[in-house]
Enzyme design. Structure first.
Site, PDB file in Angstrom:
ATOM      1  N   LYS A  35       0.809  -1.215  -0.018  1.00  0.00           N
ATOM      2  CA  LYS A  35       0.103  -0.053   0.138  1.00  0.00           C
ATOM      3  C   LYS A  35       0.760   1.142  -0.240  1.00  0.00           C
ATOM      4  O   LYS A  35       1.934   1.191   0.398  1.00  0.00           O
ATOM      5  CB  LYS A  35      -0.864   0.145   1.344  1.00  0.00           C
ATOM      6  CG  LYS A  35      -1.997   0.784   1.065  1.00  0.00           C
ATOM      7  CD  LYS A  35      -3.069  -0.100   0.404  1.00  0.00           C
ATOM      8  CE  LYS A  35      -4.606   0.774   0.101  1.00  0.00           C
ATOM      9  NZ  LYS A  35      -5.745  -0.155  -0.284  1.00  0.00           N
TER      10      LYS A  35
HETATM   11  P1  NAD Z   1     -13.225   7.402  -2.850  1.00  0.00           P
HETATM   12  O1  NAD Z   1     -12.212   8.311  -2.623  1.00  0.00           O
HETATM   13  O2  NAD Z   1     -13.725   7.190  -4.271  1.00  0.00           O
HETATM   14  O3  NAD Z   1     -14.633   7.417  -1.906  1.00  0.00           O
HETATM   15  C1  NAD Z   1     -14.532   7.607  -0.688  1.00  0.00           C
HETATM   16  C2  NAD Z   1     -15.754   8.167  -0.106  1.00  0.00           C
HETATM   17  O4  NAD Z   1     -15.567   8.340   1.427  1.00  0.00           O
HETATM   18  C3  NAD Z   1     -15.863   9.747  -0.499  1.00  0.00           C
HETATM   19  O5  NAD Z   1     -17.306   9.678  -0.911  1.00  0.00           O
HETATM   20  C4  NAD Z   1     -15.581  10.287   0.835  1.00  0.00           C
HETATM   21  O6  NAD Z   1     -16.277  11.497   0.910  1.00  0.00           O
HETATM   22  C5  NAD Z   1     -16.231   9.492   1.734  1.00  0.00           C
HETATM   23  N1  NAD Z   1     -15.897   9.500   3.187  1.00  0.00           N
HETATM   24  C6  NAD Z   1     -14.515   9.885   3.659  1.00  0.00           C
HETATM   25  N2  NAD Z   1     -14.683   9.908   4.967  1.00  0.00           N
HETATM   26  C7  NAD Z   1     -15.869   9.625   5.158  1.00  0.00           C
HETATM   27  C8  NAD Z   1     -16.644   9.801   6.638  1.00  0.00           C
HETATM   28  N3  NAD Z   1     -15.802   9.836   7.736  1.00  0.00           N
HETATM   29  N4  NAD Z   1     -18.024   9.577   6.536  1.00  0.00           N
HETATM   30  C9  NAD Z   1     -18.440   9.236   5.384  1.00  0.00           C
HETATM   31  N5  NAD Z   1     -17.944   9.105   4.196  1.00  0.00           N
HETATM   32  C10 NAD Z   1     -16.762   9.717   3.993  1.00  0.00           C
HETATM   33  O7  NAD Z   1     -12.604   5.889  -2.462  1.00  0.00           O
HETATM   34  P2  NAD Z   1     -12.861   4.515  -2.699  1.00  0.00           P
HETATM   35  O8  NAD Z   1     -12.046   3.934  -3.853  1.00  0.00           O
HETATM   36  O9  NAD Z   1     -14.430   4.273  -3.055  1.00  0.00           O
HETATM   37  O10 NAD Z   1     -12.494   3.627  -1.327  1.00  0.00           O
HETATM   38  C11 NAD Z   1     -13.485   3.573  -0.103  1.00  0.00           C
HETATM   39  C12 NAD Z   1     -12.943   2.469   0.910  1.00  0.00           C
HETATM   40  O11 NAD Z   1     -12.906   1.047  -0.178  1.00  0.00           O
HETATM   41  C13 NAD Z   1     -11.531   2.718   1.199  1.00  0.00           C
HETATM   42  O12 NAD Z   1     -11.311   1.878   2.653  1.00  0.00           O
HETATM   43  C14 NAD Z   1     -10.824   1.893   0.230  1.00  0.00           C
HETATM   44  O13 NAD Z   1      -9.516   1.216   0.712  1.00  0.00           O
HETATM   45  C15 NAD Z   1     -11.484   0.714   0.003  1.00  0.00           C
HETATM   46  N6  NAD Z   1     -11.537  -0.093  -1.304  1.00  0.00           N
HETATM   47  C16 NAD Z   1     -11.441   0.610  -2.675  1.00  0.00           C
HETATM   48  C17 NAD Z   1     -11.118  -0.195  -3.627  1.00  0.00           C
HETATM   49  C18 NAD Z   1     -11.159   0.485  -4.910  1.00  0.00           C
HETATM   50  O14 NAD Z   1     -11.226  -0.202  -5.829  1.00  0.00           O
HETATM   51  N7  NAD Z   1     -11.214   1.924  -5.061  1.00  0.00           N
HETATM   52  C19 NAD Z   1     -10.819  -1.460  -3.639  1.00  0.00           C
HETATM   53  C20 NAD Z   1     -10.919  -2.321  -2.236  1.00  0.00           C
HETATM   54  C21 NAD Z   1     -11.267  -1.472  -1.171  1.00  0.00           C
END
Ligand code: NAD
Length: 415
Positions: free
Chosen positions: A103
């Site tokens: 990461k």
């Molecule tokens: P992103 O940046 O596209 O979206 C994150 C969202 O979370 C945004 O809408 C932001 O406003 C919101 N957010 C942040 N803090 C918050 C809070 N305290 N309360 C409510 N909402 C909040 O990110 P993403 O890619 O969607 O990732 C989200 C999660 O999924 C992370 O934990 C990431 O590690 C995990 N994840 C992502 C992927 C991927 O392919 N993108 C894969 C596996 C896991």
């Protein structure tokens, strides 16, 4: 403040205890193979120079090259990334992919940077970590606040330095430069296939099930859309500013369009929708709660107030071990992150092998392979949890930790 690395260690140690894992494996897995911290000086649009902190961490490459996202966030730090890297090791092991866990990230609020500043930041960061990434070393991907454009800049910078185009250095790229069809929706689609299978096993029916999604980004929007399509009602969503709640159901498509246009929920204007604190949204009654924001959102402080049947972990590490105990006692089924959101890394793996082979698959093949690999892992976890009367998380950890330990044992200790 809960330290995510301590949470990750506790999860590892709990699994190691049940597996009666030899001390050598425990010690090996508790430590990161490599942690690199870099400073990233960039010229800002006003002519001044700012210096940002960046990191790339590899937890384990015993089963193959490191794999894991790049996060841009003000709170990024070593311990958070160590936890996220370790969780990636378990995810790839659970799916039996020939990859490890890594990461990275930059401590920055990307919303305060212009597009030009973001590009310079990404390019300089890529150069700073150049020697520890590569298609057979460690392959970054998007995570919170990064996207396909970020990956395009990383791929271009890496390729420029090496003197040839090397698409396989990152995944989550635009399709035009070696990205895979379906990667942008893969994590949400994976969540959907898994919850679909679980609902079937529990003899439940999606029709009129109520859903709350915390975090409405790349992951949250897709799972909300997919569940609505099969008859669920999305009653709550949140972003980093605020939560939106409507018992009769929200207009998901309108909210997705609102976010795509750069809106913050605090500015969403609709009289029929209630605005509530973005932590309070987690405790509203619903059938499926989907944390899809960040770590440590469901803790011992609020676990008791969680009022749902199933928690589907879109985010990495949203639930702490102490909260897990409370949720288990309340008979809330938690579909753990390392299984639930692994569709993202799976299609990233497909992208990586398509790049290496310079041969690209159509959407049908992506979907078919995604479901095949993911549901096989789900069945393995589900059956172990039933056989041993343990939670889905414990079952997933037992499989992932023993898979990784076996690889360490087979390879032995060098020199
Ligand atoms: P992103 O940046 O596209 O979206 C994150 C969202 O979370 C945004 O809408 C932001 O406003 C919101 N957010 C942040 N803090 C918050 C809070 N305290 N309360 C409510 N909402 C909040 O990110 P993403 O890619 O969607 O990732 C989200 C999660 O999924 C992370 O934990 C990431 O590690 C995990 N994840 C992502 C992927 C991927 O392919 N993108 C894969 C596996 C896991």
């Amino acid at each position: 403040m809960i330290n995510p690395y301590e949470v990750a260690l506790r999860q590892l140690n709990d699994a190691a205890e049940i597996l009666d894992l030899e001390l050598f494996f425990r010690k090996k897995l508790q430590h990161m193979e490599r942690s690199l911290a870099v400073s990233i000086p960039i010229r800002m649009d006003d002519g001044s120079v700012e210096i940002f902190e960046g990191y790339r961490i590899q937890h384990s490459t015993v089963r193959g090259p490191g794999k894991g996202g790049i996060r841009y966030d003000e709170n990024v730090n070593m311990d958070e990334l160590k936890a996220l890297a370790m969780w990636m090791t378990w995810k790839t092991a659970l799916l039996k992919l020939p990859l490890g866990g890594a990461k990275g990230g930059i401590c920055v609020n990307p919303k305060k940077l212009s597009q030009g500043e973001l590009e310079r930041l990404t390019r300089r960061f890529t150069v700073e970590i150049l020697n520890v990434i590569g298609p057979d070393i460690d392959i970054p991907a998007p995570d919170v606040n990064t996207n396909s454009q970020t990956m395009a800049w990383m791929m271009d910078t890496y390729s420029m330095q090496k003197g040839r185009t090397i698409p396989g250095v990152v995944t989550g790229k635009p399709v035009e430069i070696g990205g895979s069809l379906g990667r942008d929706r893969a994590t949400g689609m994976g969540l959907f296939y898994i919850i679909q299978k679980l609902v079937e096993k529990l003899n439940l029916n999606f029709n009129s099930m109520s859903i709350i999604v915390q975090g409405f980004g790349k992951v949250g929007t897709v799972i909300a859309e997919e569940l609505e399509e099969v008859g669920c009602k999305v009653i709550g969503v949140s972003d980093s500013t605020i939560g939106l709640y409507r018992e009769a159901g929200l207009n998901t498509q309108e909210l997705i369009a609102f976010k795509k246009n750069g809106g913050s929920f605090v500015n969403y204007d609709n009289d029929s929708v209630q605005k509530i604190d973005n932590r309070e949204i987690l405790t509203k009654r619903c059938d499926i709660l989907i944390p899809a924001a960040k770590e440590n959102e469901i803790t011992k402080e609020n676990a008791d107030q969680i009022d749902c049947k199933i928690i589907l972990e879109g985010a990495n590490g949203p639930t702490t071990p102490n909260a897990d105990e409370i949720l288990n006692a309340k008979n809330i089924i938690v579909v753990p992150d390392i299984l639930a959101n692994s569709g993202g890394v799976l299609v990233s793996y497909f992208e990586y092998i398509q790049d290496i082979n310079a041969y690209f698959w159509d959407m049908d093949r992506i979907n078919e392979e995604l479901q095949k690999v993911l549901l096989k892992a789900f069945e393995e976890v589900y059956h172990l949890s039933q056989d041993k009367s343990i939670s889905l998380r414990t079952a997933a950890y037992l499989i992932a930790v023993s898979e990784t330990s076996k690889a360490i044992q087979l390879r032995g200790l060098y020199p």
